[in-house]
Design a protein around this motif. Structure first.
Motif, PDB file in Angstrom:
ATOM      1  N   HIS A 167     -22.550   5.486 -29.788  1.00 19.00           N
ATOM      2  CA  HIS A 167     -20.790   5.788 -30.032  1.00 19.00           C
ATOM      3  C   HIS A 167     -20.347   4.563 -28.458  1.00 19.00           C
ATOM      4  CE1 HIS A 167     -17.222   6.835 -27.363  1.00 19.00           C
ATOM      5  NE2 HIS A 167     -17.056   7.309 -28.952  1.00 19.00           N
ATOM      6  N   ALA A 168     -21.976   4.482 -27.241  1.00 16.97           N
ATOM      7  CA  ALA A 168     -21.272   4.110 -25.599  1.00 16.97           C
ATOM      8  C   ALA A 168     -22.037   2.856 -26.515  1.00 16.97           C
ATOM      9  CB  ALA A 168     -22.587   5.051 -24.695  1.00 16.97           C
ATOM     10  N   ARG A 169     -22.545   2.381 -27.083  1.00 19.31           N
ATOM     11  CA  ARG A 169     -23.168   0.667 -27.458  1.00 19.31           C
ATOM     12  C   ARG A 169     -21.960   0.169 -28.000  1.00 19.31           C
ATOM     13  NH1 ARG A 169     -28.116   3.233 -28.512  1.00 19.31           N
ATOM     14  NH2 ARG A 169     -28.084   3.171 -30.446  1.00 19.31           N
ATOM     15  N   HIS A 170     -20.868   1.038 -29.256  1.00 17.16           N
ATOM     16  CA  HIS A 170     -20.373   0.896 -29.480  1.00 17.16           C
ATOM     17  C   HIS A 170     -19.039   0.219 -27.910  1.00 17.16           C
ATOM     18  CE1 HIS A 170     -17.340   0.209 -32.897  1.00 17.16           C
ATOM     19  NE2 HIS A 170     -16.470   1.159 -31.908  1.00 17.16           N
ATOM     20  N   GLY A 171     -18.472   1.225 -27.222  1.00 12.21           N
ATOM     21  CA  GLY A 171     -17.971   0.274 -27.265  1.00 12.21           C
ATOM     22  C   GLY A 171     -18.489  -0.212 -25.668  1.00 12.21           C
ATOM     23  N   ALA A 172     -19.337  -0.721 -25.475  1.00 11.33           N
ATOM     24  CA  ALA A 172     -19.559  -1.637 -24.144  1.00 11.33           C
ATOM     25  C   ALA A 172     -19.061  -3.064 -25.036  1.00 11.33           C
ATOM     26  CB  ALA A 172     -21.233  -1.647 -24.353  1.00 11.33           C
ATOM     27  N   ARG A 173     -19.751  -3.578 -26.826  1.00  9.18           N
ATOM     28  CA  ARG A 173     -19.309  -3.942 -27.321  1.00  9.18           C
ATOM     29  C   ARG A 173     -17.818  -4.034 -27.429  1.00  9.18           C
ATOM     30  NH1 ARG A 173     -23.744  -1.949 -30.303  1.00  9.18           N
ATOM     31  NH2 ARG A 173     -22.284  -1.482 -32.177  1.00  9.18           N
ATOM     32  N   ALA A 174     -17.493  -3.239 -27.581  1.00  7.06           N
ATOM     33  CA  ALA A 174     -15.827  -3.264 -28.088  1.00  7.06           C
ATOM     34  C   ALA A 174     -14.726  -3.882 -26.862  1.00  7.06           C
ATOM     35  CB  ALA A 174     -14.993  -2.203 -28.450  1.00  7.06           C
ATOM     36  N   GLN A 175     -15.965  -3.736 -25.569  1.00  6.24           N
ATOM     37  CA  GLN A 175     -14.897  -4.487 -24.156  1.00  6.24           C
ATOM     38  C   GLN A 175     -15.864  -5.731 -23.986  1.00  6.24           C
ATOM     39  OE1 GLN A 175     -12.604  -2.630 -22.184  1.00  6.24           O
ATOM     40  NE2 GLN A 175     -12.500  -0.779 -24.471  1.00  6.24           N
ATOM     41  N   GLY A 176     -16.735  -6.204 -24.311  1.00  3.81           N
ATOM     42  CA  GLY A 176     -17.639  -7.915 -24.273  1.00  3.81           C
ATOM     43  C   GLY A 176     -18.803  -7.197 -23.424  1.00  3.81           C
ATOM     44  N   ALA A 177     -18.972  -6.139 -22.951  1.00  5.97           N
ATOM     45  CA  ALA A 177     -19.786  -5.974 -22.230  1.00  5.97           C
ATOM     46  C   ALA A 177     -21.550  -6.194 -22.345  1.00  5.97           C
ATOM     47  CB  ALA A 177     -19.681  -4.760 -21.495  1.00  5.97           C
ATOM     48  N   PRO A 178     -22.394  -6.571 -21.920  1.00  7.14           N
ATOM     49  CA  PRO A 178     -23.680  -5.781 -22.460  1.00  7.14           C
ATOM     50  C   PRO A 178     -24.017  -4.648 -23.370  1.00  7.14           C
ATOM     51  CG  PRO A 178     -23.873  -6.418 -20.226  1.00  7.14           C
ATOM     52  CD  PRO A 178     -22.236  -6.939 -20.802  1.00  7.14           C
ATOM     53  N   SER A 179     -24.856  -4.797 -24.588  1.00  2.41           N
ATOM     54  CA  SER A 179     -24.938  -3.449 -25.408  1.00  2.41           C
ATOM     55  C   SER A 179     -26.409  -2.925 -25.101  1.00  2.41           C
ATOM     56  CB  SER A 179     -25.517  -4.416 -26.967  1.00  2.41           C
ATOM     57  OG  SER A 179     -26.215  -5.314 -26.374  1.00  2.41           O
ATOM     58  N   ASP A 180     -26.637  -3.028 -23.899  1.00  2.65           N
ATOM     59  CA  ASP A 180     -27.992  -2.338 -23.644  1.00  2.65           C
ATOM     60  C   ASP A 180     -27.483  -1.491 -23.063  1.00  2.65           C
ATOM     61  OD1 ASP A 180     -27.459  -3.993 -21.567  1.00  2.65           O
ATOM     62  OD2 ASP A 180     -29.087  -4.134 -20.815  1.00  2.65           O
ATOM     63  N   VAL A 181     -26.566   0.324 -23.098  1.00  2.00           N
ATOM     64  CA  VAL A 181     -25.755   0.663 -21.708  1.00  2.00           C
ATOM     65  C   VAL A 181     -27.021   1.768 -22.058  1.00  2.00           C
ATOM     66  CG1 VAL A 181     -24.315   2.594 -22.207  1.00  2.00           C
ATOM     67  CG2 VAL A 181     -23.430   0.558 -22.998  1.00  2.00           C
TER      68      VAL A 181
END
Length: 331
Positions: free
Chosen positions: A317-331
């Motif tokens: 879920h955290a990785r999905h949210g990071a992608r949605a915000q355009g942030a790096p996906s290695d959360v």
């Protein structure tokens, strides 16, 4: 940050059945979620409503309460037992709506479809190092009396195992010893427009190995062995359940399934006929039950598996949210 997990589940259980599943795993899910500072709830499909008057900013509600992709995920594997059939179309369309509304779904609609039909699963995984069980599929429609389905079963060996293509919990499994019994089973299935799959009977020594994968790695393996005189493993026929180490022969198949089904949690079922393994099916929302509630060690193993599943959901879920915000996906 994830705070809430909602299982989309048609609320059509009887009082007795609901109590049985609560004791088997629902209550434990709720308890483990609480230990992780998460809320867990079953949500009927009709409880989810969506305001998309502005399609760029949809608003989703559960029982009238607003939920957002930032804090809520939905588990969206379909439930397709006969008494849930009225909900099936609404389940699938709702899952697509939630996905396109930005919610993280650990069982995305595309994978949910594949996992909901036994032959679709086996065709999708046809190159698995452990071969799929040979399978034929016949829909029990209104034209059965013409026997046109028989050509589909020309190469079927008898006795054969016959099961619904999309049910669960070992419901509806039978044995057919010849084409006359095939006709009889199909005529009964016709009453509920049920699609059946036909597979060679692997014998009464057949044992079911369920490998629970967390983030593509085998975590816990559950064995289901038939009870005395039973044709297949099922609780109502005295099946024996216990945890075991994953047989090393399954490692290449598990790695293959992890690549083909890249989700945080999935169950892969393999049958062993006494000599070799066969791939049987996968479940993206396979229930995590306790084989022996009287054993503290076994109870702990069940809860550890549930905890690992929920943590994998939270990280995905955290990785999905990071992608949605355009942030790096290695959360």
């Amino acid at each position: 940050m994830l705070q809430r997990m909602c299982w989309i589940f048609p609320d059509r259980e009887s009082t007795r059945t609901s109590a049985k599943w609560n004791a088997a795993f629902w209550h434990t899910y709720q308890e483990v979620a609480k230990e992780l500072d998460l809320t867990w709830e079953r949500t009927a499909p009709e409880a989810v409503t969506v305001d998309a008057l502005d399609p760029r900013h949809p608003r989703v509600f559960v029982n009238g309460e607003r939920v957002t992709p930032d804090e809520t995920l939905f588990v969206t594997s379909p439930y397709t037992l006969p008494y849930q059939s009225v909900d099936v179309f609404n389940q699938f369309t709702l899952y697509a709506v939630l996905e396109h509304a930005g919610f993280y779904l650990p069982a995305p609609p595309s994978m949910a479809v594949i996992g909901s039909d036994k032959l679709a699963t086996l065709l999708f995984l046809k190159d698995c190092p452990v071969p799929p069980v040979p399978t034929a599929r016949v829909s029990a429609g209104r034209d059965l009396l013409f026997d046109e389905f028989l050509s589909t079963l020309d190469d079927l060996t008898y006795p054969a195992i016959v099961k619904p293509a999309g049910w669960c919990a070992s419901r509806g499994i039978n044995q057919a010893r010849d084409t006359h019994e095939v006709r009889g089973l199909l005529s009964l299935a016709q009453g509920g427009d049920t699609t059946l799959v036909f597979q060679p009977d692997l014998g009464r020594r057949t044992i079911d190995y369920r490998v629970h994968l967390i983030d593509g790695e085998p975590h816990t393996t559950l064995v289901r062995a038939p009870g005395d005189g039973a044709l297949y493993p099922q609780y109502s026929t005295g099946a024996r359940l216990y945890y075991t180490a994953m047989p090393p022969e399954l490692a290449p198949a598990v790695e293959y399934i992890a690549r083909k089904v890249p989700v945080p949690y999935v169950c892969a079922d393999f049958l062993h006929d006494g000599e070799r393994f066969w791939l049987s099916e996968i479940e993206l929302d396979g229930g995590i039950i306790c084989p022996d509630p009287t054993s503290p060690e076994v109870v702990r193993a069940q809860r550890d598996l549930i905890r690992a599943r929920f943590l994998a959901y939270r990280e995905a879920h955290a990785r999905h949210g990071a992608r949605a915000q355009g942030a790096p996906s290695d959360v």
